[in-house]
Design a protein around this motif. Structure first.
Motif, PDB file in Angstrom:
ATOM      1  N   GLY A  60      42.576 -31.065 -17.442  1.00 23.51           N
ATOM      2  CA  GLY A  60      41.723 -29.929 -17.778  1.00 23.51           C
ATOM      3  C   GLY A  60      42.523 -28.656 -17.980  1.00 23.51           C
ATOM      4  O   GLY A  60      42.237 -27.864 -18.885  1.00 23.51           O
ATOM      5  N   ALA A  61      43.548 -28.455 -17.140  1.00 26.76           N
ATOM      6  CA  ALA A  61      44.397 -27.269 -17.272  1.00 26.76           C
ATOM      7  C   ALA A  61      45.151 -27.297 -18.598  1.00 26.76           C
ATOM      8  O   ALA A  61      45.280 -26.275 -19.279  1.00 26.76           O
ATOM      9  CB  ALA A  61      45.373 -27.196 -16.104  1.00 26.76           C
ATOM     10  N   PHE A  62      45.637 -28.472 -18.991  1.00 25.26           N
ATOM     11  CA  PHE A  62      46.357 -28.594 -20.263  1.00 25.26           C
ATOM     12  C   PHE A  62      45.454 -28.274 -21.450  1.00 25.26           C
ATOM     13  O   PHE A  62      45.904 -27.704 -22.437  1.00 25.26           O
ATOM     14  CB  PHE A  62      46.898 -30.015 -20.422  1.00 25.26           C
ATOM     15  CG  PHE A  62      48.192 -30.261 -19.695  1.00 25.26           C
ATOM     16  CD1 PHE A  62      48.705 -29.330 -18.818  1.00 25.26           C
ATOM     17  CD2 PHE A  62      48.895 -31.431 -19.883  1.00 25.26           C
ATOM     18  CE1 PHE A  62      49.885 -29.542 -18.142  1.00 25.26           C
ATOM     19  CE2 PHE A  62      50.084 -31.665 -19.220  1.00 25.26           C
ATOM     20  CZ  PHE A  62      50.587 -30.717 -18.343  1.00 25.26           C
ATOM     21  N   SER A  63      44.195 -28.658 -21.357  1.00 24.93           N
ATOM     22  CA  SER A  63      43.284 -28.475 -22.492  1.00 24.93           C
ATOM     23  C   SER A  63      43.011 -27.007 -22.783  1.00 24.93           C
ATOM     24  O   SER A  63      42.587 -26.654 -23.887  1.00 24.93           O
ATOM     25  CB  SER A  63      41.956 -29.206 -22.236  1.00 24.93           C
ATOM     26  OG  SER A  63      41.208 -28.563 -21.213  1.00 24.93           O
ATOM     27  N   THR A  64      43.270 -26.140 -21.792  1.00 26.86           N
ATOM     28  CA  THR A  64      43.018 -24.712 -22.010  1.00 26.86           C
ATOM     29  C   THR A  64      44.222 -23.997 -22.596  1.00 26.86           C
ATOM     30  O   THR A  64      44.133 -22.810 -22.938  1.00 26.86           O
ATOM     31  CB  THR A  64      42.638 -24.021 -20.685  1.00 26.86           C
ATOM     32  OG1 THR A  64      43.761 -24.030 -19.784  1.00 26.86           O
ATOM     33  CG2 THR A  64      41.456 -24.699 -20.021  1.00 26.86           C
ATOM     34  N   VAL A  65      45.351 -24.700 -22.705  1.00 28.79           N
ATOM     35  CA  VAL A  65      46.561 -24.080 -23.266  1.00 28.79           C
ATOM     36  C   VAL A  65      46.437 -24.020 -24.784  1.00 28.79           C
ATOM     37  O   VAL A  65      46.222 -25.036 -25.440  1.00 28.79           O
ATOM     38  CB  VAL A  65      47.826 -24.870 -22.873  1.00 28.79           C
ATOM     39  CG1 VAL A  65      49.062 -24.272 -23.557  1.00 28.79           C
ATOM     40  CG2 VAL A  65      48.008 -24.856 -21.363  1.00 28.79           C
ATOM     41  N   ARG A  66      46.581 -22.843 -25.314  1.00 26.33           N
ATOM     42  CA  ARG A  66      46.439 -22.639 -26.754  1.00 26.33           C
ATOM     43  C   ARG A  66      47.625 -23.220 -27.508  1.00 26.33           C
ATOM     44  O   ARG A  66      48.781 -22.987 -27.150  1.00 26.33           O
ATOM     45  CB  ARG A  66      46.357 -21.134 -27.020  1.00 26.33           C
ATOM     46  CG  ARG A  66      45.783 -20.812 -28.374  1.00 26.33           C
ATOM     47  CD  ARG A  66      45.741 -19.307 -28.539  1.00 26.33           C
ATOM     48  NE  ARG A  66      46.066 -18.976 -29.917  1.00 26.33           N
ATOM     49  CZ  ARG A  66      46.530 -17.806 -30.299  1.00 26.33           C
ATOM     50  NH1 ARG A  66      46.754 -16.861 -29.422  1.00 26.33           N
ATOM     51  NH2 ARG A  66      46.788 -17.590 -31.557  1.00 26.33           N
ATOM     52  N   THR A  67      47.356 -24.008 -28.541  1.00 21.31           N
ATOM     53  CA  THR A  67      48.434 -24.639 -29.307  1.00 21.31           C
ATOM     54  C   THR A  67      48.515 -24.161 -30.754  1.00 21.31           C
ATOM     55  O   THR A  67      49.289 -24.693 -31.536  1.00 21.31           O
ATOM     56  CB  THR A  67      48.236 -26.170 -29.325  1.00 21.31           C
ATOM     57  OG1 THR A  67      46.962 -26.476 -29.922  1.00 21.31           O
ATOM     58  CG2 THR A  67      48.309 -26.750 -27.931  1.00 21.31           C
ATOM     59  N   GLY A  68      47.714 -23.180 -31.109  1.00 21.97           N
ATOM     60  CA  GLY A  68      47.753 -22.677 -32.481  1.00 21.97           C
ATOM     61  C   GLY A  68      46.627 -23.225 -33.336  1.00 21.97           C
ATOM     62  O   GLY A  68      46.375 -22.741 -34.431  1.00 21.97           O
ATOM     63  N   ARG A  69      45.942 -24.229 -32.814  1.00 27.32           N
ATOM     64  CA  ARG A  69      44.764 -24.777 -33.504  1.00 27.32           C
ATOM     65  C   ARG A  69      43.543 -24.479 -32.650  1.00 27.32           C
ATOM     66  O   ARG A  69      43.594 -24.560 -31.418  1.00 27.32           O
ATOM     67  CB  ARG A  69      44.885 -26.284 -33.719  1.00 27.32           C
ATOM     68  CG  ARG A  69      45.942 -26.692 -34.733  1.00 27.32           C
ATOM     69  CD  ARG A  69      45.956 -28.202 -34.918  1.00 27.32           C
ATOM     70  NE  ARG A  69      44.681 -28.695 -35.418  1.00 27.32           N
ATOM     71  CZ  ARG A  69      44.354 -28.736 -36.714  1.00 27.32           C
ATOM     72  NH1 ARG A  69      45.205 -28.294 -37.632  1.00 27.32           N
ATOM     73  NH2 ARG A  69      43.192 -29.212 -37.094  1.00 27.32           N
ATOM     74  N   ALA A  70      42.435 -24.153 -33.296  1.00 30.06           N
ATOM     75  CA  ALA A  70      41.211 -23.874 -32.568  1.00 30.06           C
ATOM     76  C   ALA A  70      40.744 -25.127 -31.828  1.00 30.06           C
ATOM     77  O   ALA A  70      40.718 -26.222 -32.385  1.00 30.06           O
ATOM     78  CB  ALA A  70      40.123 -23.403 -33.537  1.00 30.06           C
ATOM     79  N   ASN A  71      40.386 -24.948 -30.573  1.00 26.98           N
ATOM     80  CA  ASN A  71      39.914 -26.051 -29.737  1.00 26.98           C
ATOM     81  C   ASN A  71      38.900 -25.463 -28.762  1.00 26.98           C
ATOM     82  O   ASN A  71      39.208 -24.532 -28.020  1.00 26.98           O
ATOM     83  CB  ASN A  71      41.095 -26.670 -28.986  1.00 26.98           C
ATOM     84  CG  ASN A  71      40.690 -27.853 -28.134  1.00 26.98           C
ATOM     85  OD1 ASN A  71      39.517 -28.044 -27.831  1.00 26.98           O
ATOM     86  ND2 ASN A  71      41.660 -28.644 -27.740  1.00 26.98           N
ATOM     87  N   ALA A  72      37.689 -26.004 -28.770  1.00 27.01           N
ATOM     88  CA  ALA A  72      36.630 -25.467 -27.917  1.00 27.01           C
ATOM     89  C   ALA A  72      37.022 -25.463 -26.447  1.00 27.01           C
ATOM     90  O   ALA A  72      36.532 -24.641 -25.663  1.00 27.01           O
ATOM     91  CB  ALA A  72      35.338 -26.264 -28.125  1.00 27.01           C
ATOM     92  N   ALA A  73      37.919 -26.364 -26.035  1.00 29.51           N
ATOM     93  CA  ALA A  73      38.351 -26.431 -24.640  1.00 29.51           C
ATOM     94  C   ALA A  73      39.080 -25.163 -24.205  1.00 29.51           C
ATOM     95  O   ALA A  73      39.201 -24.881 -23.012  1.00 29.51           O
ATOM     96  CB  ALA A  73      39.250 -27.645 -24.420  1.00 29.51           C
ATOM     97  N   MET A  74      39.556 -24.382 -25.164  1.00 29.83           N
ATOM     98  CA  MET A  74      40.223 -23.123 -24.850  1.00 29.83           C
ATOM     99  C   MET A  74      39.282 -22.174 -24.112  1.00 29.83           C
ATOM    100  O   MET A  74      39.732 -21.251 -23.423  1.00 29.83           O
ATOM    101  CB  MET A  74      40.711 -22.447 -26.137  1.00 29.83           C
ATOM    102  CG  MET A  74      41.804 -23.215 -26.863  1.00 29.83           C
ATOM    103  SD  MET A  74      42.016 -22.664 -28.586  1.00 29.83           S
ATOM    104  CE  MET A  74      42.355 -20.933 -28.358  1.00 29.83           C
ATOM    105  N   LEU A  75      37.986 -22.399 -24.260  1.00 35.99           N
ATOM    106  CA  LEU A  75      36.981 -21.517 -23.659  1.00 35.99           C
ATOM    107  C   LEU A  75      36.442 -22.046 -22.335  1.00 35.99           C
ATOM    108  O   LEU A  75      35.563 -21.420 -21.736  1.00 35.99           O
ATOM    109  CB  LEU A  75      35.818 -21.325 -24.640  1.00 35.99           C
ATOM    110  CG  LEU A  75      36.189 -20.811 -26.042  1.00 35.99           C
ATOM    111  CD1 LEU A  75      34.973 -20.865 -26.959  1.00 35.99           C
ATOM    112  CD2 LEU A  75      36.741 -19.395 -25.963  1.00 35.99           C
TER     113      LEU A  75
END
Length: 220
Positions: A60-75
């Motif tokens: 879950g912590a990894f999913s919040t790391v921004r990678t340059g592509r939009a990902n709803a998990a960032m929120l």
């Protein structure tokens, strides 16, 4: 994921079958042995359950790391003051990433849109929301090379924290094995081996997550 470790636990238990007293042993001894075996099983299952939860937390912590592509998990870590109660954003809005550089937030209750916008602005995702009264759109710009390096370091740190948590669980369970009163040395060794096998497996899974996330960060 829990099911994937069941064979390892079964094989360990099979190695300990000789522990069950039979034949001329008294009923009291049999009951004591059964209790001891149950304690061993409980230690195994406790190790597996706790390591699985730790793995889920790390993922879950990894999913919040921004990678340059939009990902709803960032929120996922954003919490909104919703009618006076701190509420995870994903519980009060539909989150989507229709494009690689765009996040869209559609509140279930339109009256909450300003509270959502405020929560995003005060969060650490460093992105600016655009509110049109019905939806919130967030443009996700490409990461700079320097920012990618910083994110890669963050991923490594998260991975180390995840592995430390797993090893701490191993340490606790090994202490529990040492406290078993009636188990033979072979029984204890078999139980320790099973716990170590689980530890090694989860550590490898964390390493794999770190590599996958860092690969994402290096892909422009």
């Amino acid at each position: 994921m829990l099911a994937s470790h069941t064979p390892a636990l079964k094989s360990c238990r099979q190695r300990r079958k000789g522990f069950r007293p039979t034949g001329h042993h008294t009923r009291m001894i049999v009951r004591a042995a059964a209790t001891e075996e149950q304690e061993e099983v409980d230690i195994e299952e406790d190790a597996m359950t706790r390591m699985e939860k730790s793995m889920e937390s790390t993922t879950g912590a990894f999913s919040t790391v921004r990678t340059g592509r939009a990902n709803a998990a960032m929120l996922d870590r954003i919490v909104v003051d919703y009618y006076g109660a701190p509420t995870p954003l994903k519980q009060i809005a539909n989150l989507s990433a229709p494009e690689s550089s765009l996040l869209v937030i559609q509140p279930y209750d339109k009256s909450s849109i300003q509270s959502i916008e405020k929560a995003i602005m005060s969060s650490d995702i460093n992105l600016t929301p655009n509110n049109d009264g019905n939806l919130i759109r967030i443009n996700v710009p490409q990461l700079t090379a320097e920012r990618r390096k910083d994110m890669a370091k963050m991923v490594s740190k998260l991975g180390e924290e995840g592995k430390i948590a797993i090893r701490n669980i191993r340490r606790d369970c090994m202490k529990a094995v040492d406290k078993l009163k009636d188990a033979s040395e072979d029984e204890q060794k078999a139980l320790e081996d099973a716990i170590q096998e689980l530890t090694d497996d989860y550590v490898k899974q964390v390493d794999k997550l770190v590599k996958t996330k860092q690969d994402e960060l290096t892909t422009v």
